[in-house]
Scaffold this motif. Structure first.
Motif, short mmCIF file in Angstrom:
data_model
loop_
_atom_site.label_atom_id
_atom_site.label_comp_id
_atom_site.label_asym_id
_atom_site.label_seq_id
_atom_site.Cartn_x
_atom_site.Cartn_y
_atom_site.Cartn_z
N THR A 232 14.91 -28.97 27.41
CA THR A 232 15.34 -30.30 27.84
C THR A 232 16.47 -30.77 26.93
N GLY A 233 17.27 -31.67 27.44
CA GLY A 233 18.35 -32.22 26.64
C GLY A 233 17.85 -32.98 25.43
N VAL A 234 16.68 -33.62 25.54
CA VAL A 234 16.12 -34.36 24.40
C VAL A 234 15.82 -33.42 23.25
N THR A 235 15.21 -32.26 23.56
CA THR A 235 14.88 -31.31 22.50
C THR A 235 16.14 -30.74 21.84
N ILE A 236 17.15 -30.42 22.65
CA ILE A 236 18.41 -29.91 22.09
C ILE A 236 19.06 -30.94 21.18
N ILE A 268 12.31 -39.91 18.63
CA ILE A 268 12.52 -38.72 19.46
C ILE A 268 11.32 -37.78 19.37
N GLY A 269 10.84 -37.56 18.15
CA GLY A 269 9.66 -36.71 17.99
C GLY A 269 8.44 -37.28 18.69
N GLY A 270 8.28 -38.61 18.64
CA GLY A 270 7.16 -39.24 19.32
C GLY A 270 7.23 -39.08 20.82
N TYR A 271 8.46 -39.15 21.38
CA TYR A 271 8.62 -38.98 22.82
C TYR A 271 8.20 -37.58 23.25
N LEU A 272 8.65 -36.57 22.50
CA LEU A 272 8.31 -35.19 22.85
C LEU A 272 6.81 -34.93 22.71
N PHE A 273 6.20 -35.46 21.64
CA PHE A 273 4.76 -35.27 21.48
C PHE A 273 4.00 -36.00 22.57
N ASN A 274 4.46 -37.19 22.96
CA ASN A 274 3.77 -37.93 24.02
C ASN A 274 3.82 -37.16 25.34
N ARG A 275 4.98 -36.56 25.66
CA ARG A 275 5.08 -35.75 26.86
C ARG A 275 4.08 -34.59 26.81
N SER A 314 9.80 -37.25 44.69
CA SER A 314 11.05 -36.61 44.25
C SER A 314 10.73 -35.28 43.60
N ILE A 315 11.52 -34.26 43.93
CA ILE A 315 11.43 -32.94 43.31
C ILE A 315 12.74 -32.73 42.56
N THR A 316 12.66 -32.59 41.24
CA THR A 316 13.87 -32.56 40.41
C THR A 316 13.91 -31.28 39.57
N GLN A 317 15.14 -30.91 39.21
CA GLN A 317 15.36 -29.72 38.37
C GLN A 317 16.55 -29.95 37.46
N GLY A 318 16.31 -29.89 36.14
CA GLY A 318 17.39 -29.98 35.19
C GLY A 318 18.17 -28.68 35.09
N LEU A 319 19.35 -28.77 34.49
CA LEU A 319 20.21 -27.60 34.38
C LEU A 319 19.56 -26.48 33.58
N LEU A 320 18.83 -26.83 32.51
CA LEU A 320 18.22 -25.82 31.66
C LEU A 320 16.98 -25.19 32.28
N TRP A 321 16.46 -25.77 33.35
CA TRP A 321 15.32 -25.19 34.05
C TRP A 321 15.74 -24.25 35.16
N ARG A 322 17.02 -24.18 35.45
CA ARG A 322 17.47 -23.45 36.62
C ARG A 322 17.23 -21.95 36.50
N LEU A 349 3.36 -33.07 39.33
CA LEU A 349 3.51 -31.75 38.72
C LEU A 349 4.54 -31.86 37.61
N PRO A 350 4.12 -31.71 36.33
CA PRO A 350 5.09 -31.84 35.23
C PRO A 350 6.12 -30.73 35.21
N VAL A 351 5.72 -29.50 35.50
CA VAL A 351 6.65 -28.38 35.58
C VAL A 351 5.95 -27.27 36.37
N GLY A 352 6.67 -26.71 37.33
CA GLY A 352 6.09 -25.66 38.16
C GLY A 352 7.16 -24.87 38.86
N THR A 353 6.77 -23.77 39.44
CA THR A 353 7.70 -22.95 40.20
C THR A 353 8.07 -23.65 41.50
N ARG A 354 9.04 -23.10 42.19
CA ARG A 354 9.46 -23.68 43.48
C ARG A 354 8.30 -23.70 44.47
N ASP A 355 7.56 -22.60 44.54
CA ASP A 355 6.43 -22.55 45.47
C ASP A 355 5.37 -23.59 45.11
#
Length: 505
Positions: A232-236, A268-275, A314-322, A349-355
């Motif tokens: 994710t952009g936040v982690t980078i 920032i660290g708190g946001y990532l840990f909360n996720r 909504s079904i979304t996909q970031g650039l780094l997940w492509r 669904l927090p993260v999953g395949t297309r199917d």
């Protein structure tokens, strides 16, 4: 005070027949610790920031009056727990055939009512401290504003599950036929006989009804969740932030600079840990009650979203997940605020395949009303104006207002829903069932009007999903507005009953 979506004029006629119950008597222990914890945090912060000669708390701890600090903590703890006990004594709830009632308040008395036919979701929450005592909080989300929910807590885990089943059965339209077996005070282990305003039994309530069987659909592996957060952009940005901080300290030789930027570092660290914490062990299942979601590390949550309550998906996909073809699925549910618990309650669904993403979408909308739904959805997920399909895209003039993503802008209409796609770098496919259309709008700025394009918006309930498509031809937007309004009216007229197990009239 009445929650939005309730009928206060019916309350006086029903109160006499209600049997009021108290929450678990250990509730003050669960709630009262927050006051003591806050006091300890303030004292600890002042102790770390101060020095032995700076007075205040530090001065007291190093003087002969050090004993006043623990004495003050004891007094604060007694006040906090004492107030929590009073709040527990003044908190009662009751379940009617059509409404749930909650009375609470020490200084200001408050009574809230929620209609079960407007029930949007039922959550069973277990904060960390409550889990130590085997307790849960039941939260009902009803159609209304951001403060329309009712929280009943804390109850024993088994009692919370039984009450959830009871409320879902009533919301579905099932009628009570048996009386529950209850201990003193209406709920085992709560108030005793003779307590004023609290009944010892609750007749005609289907307590103890078995939980509807469920079919597991999918579970998000922990490794995938961690990898998705790293991509994710936040982690980078967080990693670049740390590297830059280390370089600054080495070059300047001033480690004090770390204290100047500690706040954003923690944020920032708190946001990532909360996720990670809130989406940990995410599981999806389906039952007659609706979609069931379970997740959480420190605080576990079991959600049940009844059928037909999702307003938009909504079904979304970031650039780094492509590269992994991962997708995230979020929803708008009436009663859930956009920032409720960092949006976790709005995640299917927090993260999953297309199917997996399309499977979760099928739980919300099993029938798109077309013969080949997969082809349409594939065009919405990764297609553009050059991809054959039913989507109507933006004209070439839109390149002047959206040079990167204008080919991705487009809409398609099926027999059951409106599909909107957008985003070149961050792909978005939004699906709105026709009967869940709240209102529609068209917006066009001066440059858009000159280019003959406009933005089309579907107004939904508050949440992370903002349905819309930008820079389509103005004529297409006007035609879509008129036709979608007609489709929404027709779909609402033929929609099933609010109580989904009742036969349509």
């Amino acid at each position: 005070m009445n929650a939005p979506g309730t009928t206060p004029e019916q309350v006086p006629d029903r109160d006499a027949a209600l049997r009021w119950r108290r929450v678990h008597p250990v509730t003050p222990m669960v709630r009262g610790w927050a006051v003591l914890g806050g006091a300890l945090f303030i004292i600890g912060q002042q102790t770390l920031d101060g020095g032995p000669n700076e007075g205040g708390v530090v001065g007291l701890l190093t003087s002969s009056y050090w004993w006043t600090v623990p004495l003050g903590l004891v007094l604060i703890g007694l006040i906090g727990f004492g107030f929590a006990v009073l709040a527990w004594r003044m908190t009662t709830y009751a379940v009617g055939d059509e409404t749930v009632h909650l009375r609470r308040g020490v200084v200001f008395r408050q009574q809230r009512h929620a209609r079960l036919d407007r029930l949007q979701a039922v959550d069973v929450r277990q904060p960390l401290v409550a889990r130590l005592f085997g307790l849960s909080e039941l939260r009902l989300e009803v159609a209304g504003g951001s403060d329309s929910g009712i929280a009943i807590g804390y109850l024993r885990d088994a009692d919370a599950s039984e009450l959830r089943n009871e409320l879902l059965a009533r919301a579905a339209g099932l009628k009570a036929t048996t009386a529950p077996a209850q201990g003193p005070g209406g709920v085992p282990g709560t108030a005793g006989p003779g307590d004023p305003g609290v009944a010892e039994t609750t007749p005609d309530v289907p307590s103890g009804a078995p939980e509807a069987p469920e079919r597991p659909v999918l579970e998000v592996p922990m490794g995938r969740l961690v990898a998705s957060l790293l991509r994710t952009g936040v982690t980078i940005f967080f990693a670049a932030f740390i590297v830059g901080l280390i370089v600054t300290v080495v070059v300047t030789g001033t480690p004090q600079v770390v204290f100047a930027v500690i706040a954003p570092f923690i944020g920032i660290g708190g946001y990532l840990f909360n996720r990670f914490s809130t989406e940990f062990a995410f599981r999806v299942a389906i039952s007659a009650d609706g979609i069931r979601l379970r997740h959480g590390l420190l605080e576990t949550r079991a959600q049940t979203i009844p059928p037909g309550r999702v307003q938009a998906v909504s079904i979304t996909q970031g650039l780094l997940w492509r590269g992994r073809d991962w997708w995230r699925v979020q929803v708008n549910v009436a009663g859930y605020a956009a920032d409720s618990d960092s949006g976790t309650t709005n995640v299917l669904l927090p993260v999953g395949t297309r199917d997996e993403a399309l499977t979760v979408l099928s739980l919300v909308l099993p029938d798109l009303g077309i013969d080949d739904p997969r082809a349409v959805l594939e065009a919405g997920l990764s297609g553009d104006s050059r991809t054959p399909g039913p989507f109507t895209g933006s004209p070439e003039s839109a390149v002047w207002v959206d040079p990167v993503g204008w080919r991705r802008q487009g809409f398609a209409v099926t027999g059951r829903a409106l599909l909107l796609r957008s985003g070149r770098l961050y792909r978005i496919l939004t699906v709105v069932p026709h009967e869940r259309t709240q209102s529609l709008g068209i917006a066009a700025g001066p440059l858009q009007r000159r280019l003959g394009v406009a933005s089309f918006e579907v107004h939904s309930t508050p949440g992370p999903v903002s349905p819309g498509v930008h820079h389509i031809a103005a004529g297409d937007a006007a035609e879509l507005l008129e036709e979608q309004a007609a489709r929404a009216r027709s779909a609402r007229a033929h929609a099933g009953p609010e109580r989904w197990m009742e036969a349509p009239r």
